[in-house]
Design a protein around this motif. Structure first.
Motif, PDB file in Angstrom:
ATOM      1  N   GLY A 122       1.513  -1.182   3.836  1.00 61.85           N
ATOM      2  CA  GLY A 122       0.791  -1.442   5.074  1.00 61.85           C
ATOM      3  C   GLY A 122       1.683  -1.008   6.189  1.00 61.85           C
ATOM      4  O   GLY A 122       2.637  -1.415   6.599  1.00 61.85           O
ATOM      5  N   GLU A 123       0.958  -0.130   7.112  1.00 61.12           N
ATOM      6  CA  GLU A 123       1.925   0.189   8.200  1.00 61.12           C
ATOM      7  C   GLU A 123       2.105  -0.716   9.269  1.00 61.12           C
ATOM      8  O   GLU A 123       3.341  -1.008   9.752  1.00 61.12           O
ATOM      9  N   HIS A 124       1.185  -1.871   9.537  1.00 58.39           N
ATOM     10  CA  HIS A 124       1.433  -2.828  10.421  1.00 58.39           C
ATOM     11  C   HIS A 124       0.556  -3.903   9.909  1.00 58.39           C
ATOM     12  O   HIS A 124      -0.455  -3.976   9.208  1.00 58.39           O
ATOM     13  N   PRO A 125       1.204  -5.239  10.031  1.00 56.99           N
ATOM     14  CA  PRO A 125       0.316  -6.536   9.672  1.00 56.99           C
ATOM     15  C   PRO A 125      -0.887  -6.499  10.494  1.00 56.99           C
ATOM     16  O   PRO A 125      -0.809  -6.430  11.627  1.00 56.99           O
ATOM     17  N   ARG A 132      -2.405  -0.348   2.120  1.00 55.01           N
ATOM     18  CA  ARG A 132      -1.870  -0.653   0.972  1.00 55.01           C
ATOM     19  C   ARG A 132      -2.376  -0.438  -0.365  1.00 55.01           C
ATOM     20  O   ARG A 132      -3.170   0.182  -0.354  1.00 55.01           O
ATOM     21  N   VAL A 133      -0.978  -0.623  -1.183  1.00 55.76           N
ATOM     22  CA  VAL A 133      -1.283  -0.090  -2.455  1.00 55.76           C
ATOM     23  C   VAL A 133      -1.231  -0.983  -3.560  1.00 55.76           C
ATOM     24  O   VAL A 133      -0.288  -2.185  -3.534  1.00 55.76           O
ATOM     25  N   PRO A 134      -2.304  -1.232  -4.274  1.00 57.72           N
ATOM     26  CA  PRO A 134      -2.511  -2.241  -5.349  1.00 57.72           C
ATOM     27  C   PRO A 134      -1.274  -1.935  -6.564  1.00 57.72           C
ATOM     28  O   PRO A 134      -1.077  -0.834  -6.992  1.00 57.72           O
ATOM     29  N   ILE A 135      -0.680  -3.179  -6.977  1.00 59.55           N
ATOM     30  CA  ILE A 135       0.418  -2.798  -8.042  1.00 59.55           C
ATOM     31  C   ILE A 135      -0.095  -3.861  -8.880  1.00 59.55           C
ATOM     32  O   ILE A 135      -0.487  -5.021  -8.808  1.00 59.55           O
ATOM     33  N   LEU A 136       0.757  -3.738 -10.208  1.00 64.28           N
ATOM     34  CA  LEU A 136       0.686  -4.909 -11.266  1.00 64.28           C
ATOM     35  C   LEU A 136       2.156  -5.145 -11.507  1.00 64.28           C
ATOM     36  O   LEU A 136       3.034  -4.106 -11.741  1.00 64.28           O
TER      37      LEU A 136
END
Length: 137
Positions: A96-99, A109-113
């Motif tokens: 995410g570039e900025h909150p 935002r990138v989804p991760i596992l």
């Protein structure tokens, strides 16, 4: 510069080097420098190539190449070992570039596992984090 150490089979007379087939094959750096880089690179906070350059006394390019070769070798070895024992899984979003108030639906935002292997005492032994490609929100 000293000649490379060669070992020869007594039966077939095949010659090989102790570093053949490793990340150290064909290197011009002394093996002491490589081993020092391996020890120094184990810092929990990581180590920049510039800091590695200062510790090893080599050029920026050499420090960068050593760091990337070691990182690549470690990541390949980790990819070959599957999670074992009790494994905890969780999904999350990184980046995410900025909150922003976008939450999980933010396009940056990138989804991760994340998978963490635990030993018999419940302590983490190995972690693996993977980005989820083709994930829809």
């Amino acid at each position: 510069m000293a000649a490379a150490l060669l070992l020869q089979c007594g039966a077939c007379r095949h010659q090989t080097s102790p570093t053949a087939g490793t990340v150290l094959e064909g290197t011009k750096l002394p093996l002491r420098t490589w081993f020092l880089a391996m020890l120094i690179s184990q810092a929990k906070t990581g180590l920049s190539a510039l800091a590695l350059k200062r510790y090893l006394g080599v050029s920026c390019r050499t420090a960068w190449l050593v760091q990337h070769k070691l990182t690549d070798t470690i990541s390949r070895a980790d990819a070959q070992v599957p999670p074992q024992g009790q494994v905890l899984l969780d999904d999350a979003y990184l980046g995410g570039e900025h909150p922003d108030p976008g939450g999980r639906s933010s396009p940056t935002r990138v989804p991760i596992l994340a998978a963490v292997s635990l030993n018999d005492q419940g302590n983490p032994v190995r972690a693996r984090i993977s980005a989820l490609g083709g994930f829809t929100r």
